[in-house]
Design a protein around this motif. Structure first.
Motif, PDB file in Angstrom:
ATOM      1  N   CYS B  23       4.238  91.776  85.448  1.00 52.59           N
ATOM      2  CA  CYS B  23       4.607  90.774  84.449  1.00 52.59           C
ATOM      3  C   CYS B  23       6.109  90.523  84.545  1.00 52.59           C
ATOM      4  O   CYS B  23       6.899  91.468  84.437  1.00 52.59           O
ATOM      5  N   GLN B  24       6.476  89.268  84.738  1.00 56.43           N
ATOM      6  CA  GLN B  24       7.878  88.883  84.898  1.00 56.43           C
ATOM      7  C   GLN B  24       8.224  87.830  83.852  1.00 56.43           C
ATOM      8  O   GLN B  24       7.484  86.863  83.670  1.00 56.43           O
ATOM      9  N   VAL B  25       9.358  88.012  83.180  1.00 51.16           N
ATOM     10  CA  VAL B  25       9.817  87.069  82.165  1.00 51.16           C
ATOM     11  C   VAL B  25      11.132  86.456  82.637  1.00 51.16           C
ATOM     12  O   VAL B  25      11.922  87.136  83.298  1.00 51.16           O
ATOM     13  N   ASP B  26      11.365  85.201  82.264  1.00 49.12           N
ATOM     14  CA  ASP B  26      12.546  84.514  82.764  1.00 49.12           C
ATOM     15  C   ASP B  26      13.793  84.777  81.925  1.00 49.12           C
ATOM     16  O   ASP B  26      14.841  84.182  82.163  1.00 49.12           O
ATOM     17  N   SER B  27      13.694  85.638  80.922  1.00 47.06           N
ATOM     18  CA  SER B  27      14.848  85.992  80.113  1.00 47.06           C
ATOM     19  C   SER B  27      14.674  87.421  79.618  1.00 47.06           C
ATOM     20  O   SER B  27      13.561  87.955  79.619  1.00 47.06           O
ATOM     21  N   GLN B  28      15.765  88.036  79.213  1.00 41.10           N
ATOM     22  CA  GLN B  28      15.678  89.408  78.727  1.00 41.10           C
ATOM     23  C   GLN B  28      15.010  89.436  77.354  1.00 41.10           C
ATOM     24  O   GLN B  28      15.372  88.653  76.475  1.00 41.10           O
ATOM     25  N   GLN B  51      11.474  99.858  77.456  1.00 43.81           N
ATOM     26  CA  GLN B  51      12.430  99.876  78.558  1.00 43.81           C
ATOM     27  C   GLN B  51      13.131 101.224  78.614  1.00 43.81           C
ATOM     28  O   GLN B  51      13.725 101.651  77.636  1.00 43.81           O
ATOM     29  N   GLY B  52      13.008 101.874  79.734  1.00 38.47           N
ATOM     30  CA  GLY B  52      13.702 103.137  79.941  1.00 38.47           C
ATOM     31  C   GLY B  52      13.025 104.355  79.365  1.00 38.47           C
ATOM     32  O   GLY B  52      13.572 105.453  79.427  1.00 38.47           O
ATOM     33  N   SER B  53      11.847 104.194  78.793  1.00 38.22           N
ATOM     34  CA  SER B  53      11.125 105.342  78.260  1.00 38.22           C
ATOM     35  C   SER B  53       9.622 105.109  78.380  1.00 38.22           C
ATOM     36  O   SER B  53       9.187 104.044  78.784  1.00 38.22           O
ATOM     37  N   GLU B  54       8.865 106.130  78.029  1.00 39.97           N
ATOM     38  CA  GLU B  54       7.414 106.047  78.164  1.00 39.97           C
ATOM     39  C   GLU B  54       6.837 105.005  77.215  1.00 39.97           C
ATOM     40  O   GLU B  54       7.322 104.824  76.108  1.00 39.97           O
ATOM     41  N   ALA B  55       5.771 104.364  77.656  1.00 45.99           N
ATOM     42  CA  ALA B  55       5.113 103.368  76.828  1.00 45.99           C
ATOM     43  C   ALA B  55       4.451 104.026  75.622  1.00 45.99           C
ATOM     44  O   ALA B  55       4.117 105.212  75.639  1.00 45.99           O
ATOM     45  N   THR B  56       4.246 103.232  74.583  1.00 45.94           N
ATOM     46  CA  THR B  56       3.576 103.694  73.368  1.00 45.94           C
ATOM     47  C   THR B  56       2.153 103.154  73.374  1.00 45.94           C
ATOM     48  O   THR B  56       1.956 101.936  73.280  1.00 45.94           O
ATOM     49  N   TYR B  57       1.178 104.040  73.481  1.00 43.04           N
ATOM     50  CA  TYR B  57      -0.214 103.641  73.640  1.00 43.04           C
ATOM     51  C   TYR B  57      -0.940 103.588  72.303  1.00 43.04           C
ATOM     52  O   TYR B  57      -0.687 104.390  71.399  1.00 43.04           O
ATOM     53  N   GLU B  58      -1.869 102.655  72.222  1.00 44.18           N
ATOM     54  CA  GLU B  58      -2.723 102.539  71.046  1.00 44.18           C
ATOM     55  C   GLU B  58      -3.904 103.493  71.173  1.00 44.18           C
ATOM     56  O   GLU B  58      -4.214 103.994  72.253  1.00 44.18           O
ATOM     57  N   LEU B  73      14.659  94.711  81.328  1.00 48.03           N
ATOM     58  CA  LEU B  73      14.272  93.893  80.172  1.00 48.03           C
ATOM     59  C   LEU B  73      13.492  92.638  80.557  1.00 48.03           C
ATOM     60  O   LEU B  73      13.165  91.831  79.686  1.00 48.03           O
ATOM     61  N   THR B  74      13.202  92.452  81.838  1.00 47.13           N
ATOM     62  CA  THR B  74      12.477  91.247  82.246  1.00 47.13           C
ATOM     63  C   THR B  74      11.194  91.548  83.019  1.00 47.13           C
ATOM     64  O   THR B  74      10.499  90.617  83.432  1.00 47.13           O
TER      65      THR B  74
END
Lengths: 113, 113
Positions: B23-28, B51-58, B73-74
């Motif tokens: 997934c790529q975003v064109d802005s931060q 960003q920079g840490s583990e994801a938070t899962y549901e 951030l992108t």
């Protein structure tokens, strides 16, 4: 858990008529609501949003109404067009959940000519 | 809004294999999310990509099955590991720009045989 739900799974309207899509939510802590439109083969597209301190918000041909007393949300589409045919989802974010959206089951809008 | 792209747009995979979705975003953006949409159903949040840490899962989603990276951030990736036919779904990334409004990418359509 609590969820956002919809009254009708499919809504058929004639081109030019107004459409009303309804949504009931159960979480009294919800304070932000969004409507999305998802066309076949695409991701959900943002339509309009409303915060809990408002009861009505208008966009281009769309109006969202919020009734906090009965926990009800509706999307009105004026002069429905064939391009409005899609699945519509409501979603909410309760306060303090870091923007986690809870989605309703979706309503398919079919526009007949 | 933001321009969000996903790769691949669709794929057919054999059971037991893994697929990484980009997934790529064109802005931060501050927040990125991954959702699953099973056939004919609504969207379910898998995790928040941090960003920079583990994801938070549901609840119901675990890191071993859905490892997520977010190196900046992108950009973010979601891997669907050791796939089974039950993993056949649309996988969507979303970003939060202002307030709680989330915008979605076009989705990755995965079919597992």
């Amino acid at each position: 858990g609590e969820s956002v739900g919809l009254h009708l799974p499919t809504l058929s309207v004639q081109e030019g008529d107004n459409s009303i899509i309804n949504c009931a939510y159960s979480n009294s802590a919800s304070d932000y609501f969004i409507w999305y439109k998802q066309e076949s083969g695409k991701g959900p597209q943002f339509i309009i949003d409303i915060r809990s301190n408002m009861d009505k918000r208008q966009g281009q041909r769309v109006t969202v109404l919020l009734n906090k007393t009965v926990k009800h949300l509706s999307l009105q589409i004026a002069a429905t067009q064939p391009g409005d045919s899609a699945v519509y989802f409501c979603a909410d974010t309760p306060t303090g959940t870091a923007s986690k959206l809870t989605f309703g089951t979706g309503t398919r809008l079919q526009v007949t000519l | 809004s933001a321009v969000i792209s996903q790769k691949p747009s669709r794929d057919i995979c054999q059971r037991g294999t893994s697929l990484t979705i980009q997934c790529q975003v064109d802005s931060q953006v501050t927040m990125m999310f991954w959702y699953r949409q099973q056939p004919g159903q609504s969207l379910t949040l898998i995790a928040t990509a941090n960003q920079g840490s583990e994801a938070t899962y549901e609840s119901g989603f675990v890191i071993d099955k859905f490892p997520i990276s977010r190196p900046n951030l992108t950009f973010s990736t979601l891997t669907v590991s050791n796939m089974s036919p039950e993993d056949s779904s649309i996988y969507l990334c979303s970003v939060r720009l202002v307030y709680e409004t989330q915008y979605f990418g076009p989705g990755t359509r995965l079919l597992v045989l």
